[in-house]
Write a protein that holds these residues in place. Structure first.
Motif, PDB file in Angstrom:
ATOM      1  N   SER A   1      17.428  53.270  -6.081  1.00  0.00           N
ATOM      2  CA  SER A   1      16.539  54.385  -6.348  1.00  0.00           C
ATOM      3  C   SER A   1      16.333  54.895  -7.778  1.00  0.00           C
ATOM      4  O   SER A   1      15.280  55.638  -8.093  1.00  0.00           O
ATOM      5  N   GLU A   2      17.114  54.479  -8.678  1.00  0.00           N
ATOM      6  CA  GLU A   2      17.128  54.957  -9.900  1.00  0.00           C
ATOM      7  C   GLU A   2      16.241  54.260 -11.001  1.00  0.00           C
ATOM      8  O   GLU A   2      15.884  54.309 -12.088  1.00  0.00           O
ATOM      9  N   LEU A   3      15.844  52.979 -10.343  1.00  0.00           N
ATOM     10  CA  LEU A   3      14.808  52.111 -10.981  1.00  0.00           C
ATOM     11  C   LEU A   3      13.517  51.774 -10.470  1.00  0.00           C
ATOM     12  O   LEU A   3      13.633  51.795  -9.154  1.00  0.00           O
ATOM     13  N   SER A   4      12.433  51.714 -11.220  1.00  0.00           N
ATOM     14  CA  SER A   4      11.410  51.693 -10.690  1.00  0.00           C
ATOM     15  C   SER A   4      10.737  50.314 -10.090  1.00  0.00           C
ATOM     16  O   SER A   4      10.031  50.068  -9.275  1.00  0.00           O
ATOM     17  N   HIS A   5      11.603  49.308 -10.703  1.00  0.00           N
ATOM     18  CA  HIS A   5      11.329  47.934 -10.175  1.00  0.00           C
ATOM     19  C   HIS A   5      12.612  47.350  -9.829  1.00  0.00           C
ATOM     20  O   HIS A   5      13.615  47.848  -9.887  1.00  0.00           O
ATOM     21  N   PRO A   6      12.342  46.624  -8.657  1.00  0.00           N
ATOM     22  CA  PRO A   6      13.405  46.012  -7.928  1.00  0.00           C
ATOM     23  C   PRO A   6      14.099  44.850  -8.695  1.00  0.00           C
ATOM     24  O   PRO A   6      13.775  44.504  -9.691  1.00  0.00           O
ATOM     25  N   LEU A   7      15.450  44.710  -8.261  1.00  0.00           N
ATOM     26  CA  LEU A   7      16.211  43.632  -9.013  1.00  0.00           C
ATOM     27  C   LEU A   7      16.209  42.353  -7.877  1.00  0.00           C
ATOM     28  O   LEU A   7      16.857  42.500  -6.958  1.00  0.00           O
ATOM     29  N   VAL A   8      15.448  41.212  -8.313  1.00  0.00           N
ATOM     30  CA  VAL A   8      15.546  40.089  -7.515  1.00  0.00           C
ATOM     31  C   VAL A   8      16.524  38.766  -7.800  1.00  0.00           C
ATOM     32  O   VAL A   8      16.497  38.531  -8.997  1.00  0.00           O
ATOM     33  N   LEU A   9      17.541  38.759  -6.926  1.00  0.00           N
ATOM     34  CA  LEU A   9      18.608  37.881  -7.152  1.00  0.00           C
ATOM     35  C   LEU A   9      18.221  36.473  -6.748  1.00  0.00           C
ATOM     36  O   LEU A   9      18.175  36.492  -5.336  1.00  0.00           O
ATOM     37  N   VAL A  10      17.878  35.387  -7.463  1.00  0.00           N
ATOM     38  CA  VAL A  10      17.550  34.128  -6.681  1.00  0.00           C
ATOM     39  C   VAL A  10      18.658  33.025  -7.289  1.00  0.00           C
ATOM     40  O   VAL A  10      18.933  32.767  -8.189  1.00  0.00           O
ATOM     41  N   PHE A  11      18.929  32.859  -5.988  1.00  0.00           N
ATOM     42  CA  PHE A  11      20.469  31.933  -6.103  1.00  0.00           C
ATOM     43  C   PHE A  11      19.984  30.498  -6.102  1.00  0.00           C
ATOM     44  O   PHE A  11      19.142  29.961  -5.254  1.00  0.00           O
ATOM     45  N   SER A  12      20.543  29.485  -6.758  1.00  0.00           N
ATOM     46  CA  SER A  12      20.605  28.045  -6.786  1.00  0.00           C
ATOM     47  C   SER A  12      21.858  27.580  -6.984  1.00  0.00           C
ATOM     48  O   SER A  12      22.747  28.352  -7.079  1.00  0.00           O
ATOM     49  N   GLU A  13      22.117  25.996  -6.842  1.00  0.00           N
ATOM     50  CA  GLU A  13      23.597  25.979  -6.964  1.00  0.00           C
ATOM     51  C   GLU A  13      24.007  25.746  -8.413  1.00  0.00           C
ATOM     52  O   GLU A  13      25.289  25.863  -8.626  1.00  0.00           O
ATOM     53  N   GLN A  14      23.357  25.700  -9.489  1.00  0.00           N
ATOM     54  CA  GLN A  14      23.518  25.710 -10.723  1.00  0.00           C
ATOM     55  C   GLN A  14      23.491  27.216 -11.553  1.00  0.00           C
ATOM     56  O   GLN A  14      24.438  27.466 -12.304  1.00  0.00           O
ATOM     57  N   GLN A  15      22.622  27.926 -10.835  1.00  0.00           N
ATOM     58  CA  GLN A  15      22.808  29.462 -11.756  1.00  0.00           C
ATOM     59  C   GLN A  15      22.118  30.653 -10.895  1.00  0.00           C
ATOM     60  O   GLN A  15      21.684  29.924  -9.663  1.00  0.00           O
ATOM     61  N   LEU A  16      22.206  31.621 -11.126  1.00  0.00           N
ATOM     62  CA  LEU A  16      21.457  32.792 -10.466  1.00  0.00           C
ATOM     63  C   LEU A  16      20.504  33.336 -11.640  1.00  0.00           C
ATOM     64  O   LEU A  16      20.707  33.628 -12.698  1.00  0.00           O
ATOM     65  N   ASP A  17      19.402  33.427 -10.942  1.00  0.00           N
ATOM     66  CA  ASP A  17      18.116  34.090 -12.000  1.00  0.00           C
ATOM     67  C   ASP A  17      17.617  35.575 -11.468  1.00  0.00           C
ATOM     68  O   ASP A  17      17.822  35.780 -10.237  1.00  0.00           O
ATOM     69  N   VAL A  18      17.784  36.295 -12.349  1.00  0.00           N
ATOM     70  CA  VAL A  18      17.715  37.919 -12.038  1.00  0.00           C
ATOM     71  C   VAL A  18      16.114  38.148 -12.452  1.00  0.00           C
ATOM     72  O   VAL A  18      15.794  38.297 -13.596  1.00  0.00           O
ATOM     73  N   LEU A  19      15.278  38.634 -11.637  1.00  0.00           N
ATOM     74  CA  LEU A  19      13.997  38.740 -12.029  1.00  0.00           C
ATOM     75  C   LEU A  19      13.658  40.216 -11.518  1.00  0.00           C
ATOM     76  O   LEU A  19      14.200  40.701 -10.701  1.00  0.00           O
ATOM     77  N   SER A  20      12.346  40.894 -12.095  1.00  0.00           N
ATOM     78  CA  SER A  20      12.132  42.260 -11.672  1.00  0.00           C
ATOM     79  C   SER A  20      10.539  42.034 -11.015  1.00  0.00           C
ATOM     80  O   SER A  20      10.203  42.796 -10.432  1.00  0.00           O
ATOM     81  N   ASP A  21       9.885  40.877 -11.126  1.00  0.00           N
ATOM     82  CA  ASP A  21       8.718  40.790 -10.576  1.00  0.00           C
ATOM     83  C   ASP A  21       8.969  39.507  -9.717  1.00  0.00           C
ATOM     84  O   ASP A  21       8.919  38.234 -10.067  1.00  0.00           O
ATOM     85  N   TRP A  22       8.770  39.622  -8.316  1.00  0.00           N
ATOM     86  CA  TRP A  22       8.855  38.338  -7.450  1.00  0.00           C
ATOM     87  C   TRP A  22       7.798  38.502  -6.526  1.00  0.00           C
ATOM     88  O   TRP A  22       7.828  39.383  -5.623  1.00  0.00           O
ATOM     89  N   GLN A  23       6.877  37.373  -6.329  1.00  0.00           N
ATOM     90  CA  GLN A  23       5.881  37.552  -5.456  1.00  0.00           C
ATOM     91  C   GLN A  23       6.168  36.970  -4.024  1.00  0.00           C
ATOM     92  O   GLN A  23       5.373  37.396  -2.851  1.00  0.00           O
ATOM     93  N   ASP A  24       7.133  36.163  -3.803  1.00  0.00           N
ATOM     94  CA  ASP A  24       7.462  35.609  -2.540  1.00  0.00           C
ATOM     95  C   ASP A  24       8.242  36.476  -1.686  1.00  0.00           C
ATOM     96  O   ASP A  24       8.948  37.612  -2.496  1.00  0.00           O
ATOM     97  N   SER A  25       8.367  36.366  -0.469  1.00  0.00           N
ATOM     98  CA  SER A  25       9.420  37.081   0.219  1.00  0.00           C
ATOM     99  C   SER A  25      10.831  36.778  -0.208  1.00  0.00           C
ATOM    100  O   SER A  25      11.214  35.857  -0.523  1.00  0.00           O
ATOM    101  N   SER A  26      11.419  37.804   0.158  1.00  0.00           N
ATOM    102  CA  SER A  26      12.981  37.773   0.172  1.00  0.00           C
ATOM    103  C   SER A  26      13.885  37.557   1.514  1.00  0.00           C
ATOM    104  O   SER A  26      13.203  37.987   2.621  1.00  0.00           O
TER     105      SER A  26
END
Length: 203
Positions: free
Chosen positions: A44-69
């Motif tokens: 609620s405190e942020l205007s953009h979502p935080l999208v956590l994209v998990f892979s075996e090697q790393q974790l990507d954190v994005l604020s703009d994600w067009q695909d479904s979660s």
């Protein structure tokens, strides 16, 4: 201003989470359960979502994600720290403090991964200031945080006592019950008086 800070928030969070969750080999099995999953955090405190994209090697954190979660969690910033306790997850959802849309298992697995990770500040400080200094600083920080929590609880209790006992701004439960009973009693007496007046007028 928030839009300018968003890349900094996502970059900082990504670095911290990768360091905590992807360096420890003992967490490999827990990480693999999340590989290929996408978890969106809407705070609620942020205007953009935080999208956590998990892979075996790393974790990507994005604020703009067009695909479904796979899973979207809607909550407040203060509730994020509670995700570390797997036992609290169900209680948070029932209380409405946490809303989950999609696959509940994803947030459960993320909670389990964070719970298993050892968040020891000394481990991350030691390369810069040395083992002994890092350990000392870590211990001091823990004690300071514990003292701050204790002091906050003490002050909250004191304020509650001042309001109810000294200033009488917040009446106690028994006082509220007594007041409600008195109002009902006066209401009944008023009705009886109106009935008598009506009878006298009729005569």
């Amino acid at each position: 201003m928030v839009n300018t800070l968003t890349p900094l928030i996502t970059a900082g969070l990504e670095t911290a989470l990768n360091r905590v969750l992807y360096r420890d080999r003992s967490l490999k099995a827990a990480r693999q359960r999340l590989a290929g999953k996408v978890l969106t955090l809407r705070l609620s405190e942020l205007s953009h979502p935080l999208v956590l994209v998990f892979s075996e090697q790393q974790l990507d954190v994005l604020s703009d994600w067009q695909d479904s979660s796979d899973c979207t969690v809607i909550t407040h910033l203060r509730s994020l720290s509670k995700l570390r306790d797997r036992q609290q997850l169900t209680a948070l959802i029932r209380s409405g403090e946490l809303e989950v849309e999609g696959d509940l298992q994803v947030v459960q697995q993320f909670s389990a991964l964070i719970d298993l990770a050892e968040l020891d500040p000394a481990e991350y400080l030691s390369p810069w200031i040395g083992d002994v200094a890092a350990f000392g600083l870590s211990q001091f920080a823990r004690k300071a945080f514990g003292f701050a929590q204790l002091e906050l609880t003490r002050r909250q209790t004191h304020v509650a006592e001042v309001l109810t006992e000294e200033w009488r701004m917040a009446p106690a439960a028994l006082e509220l019950a007594w007041f409600a009973e008195e109002v009902d009693s006066i209401d009944r007496e008023l009705e009886a008086l109106q009935t008598r007046l009506a009878q006298l007028e009729a005569k």
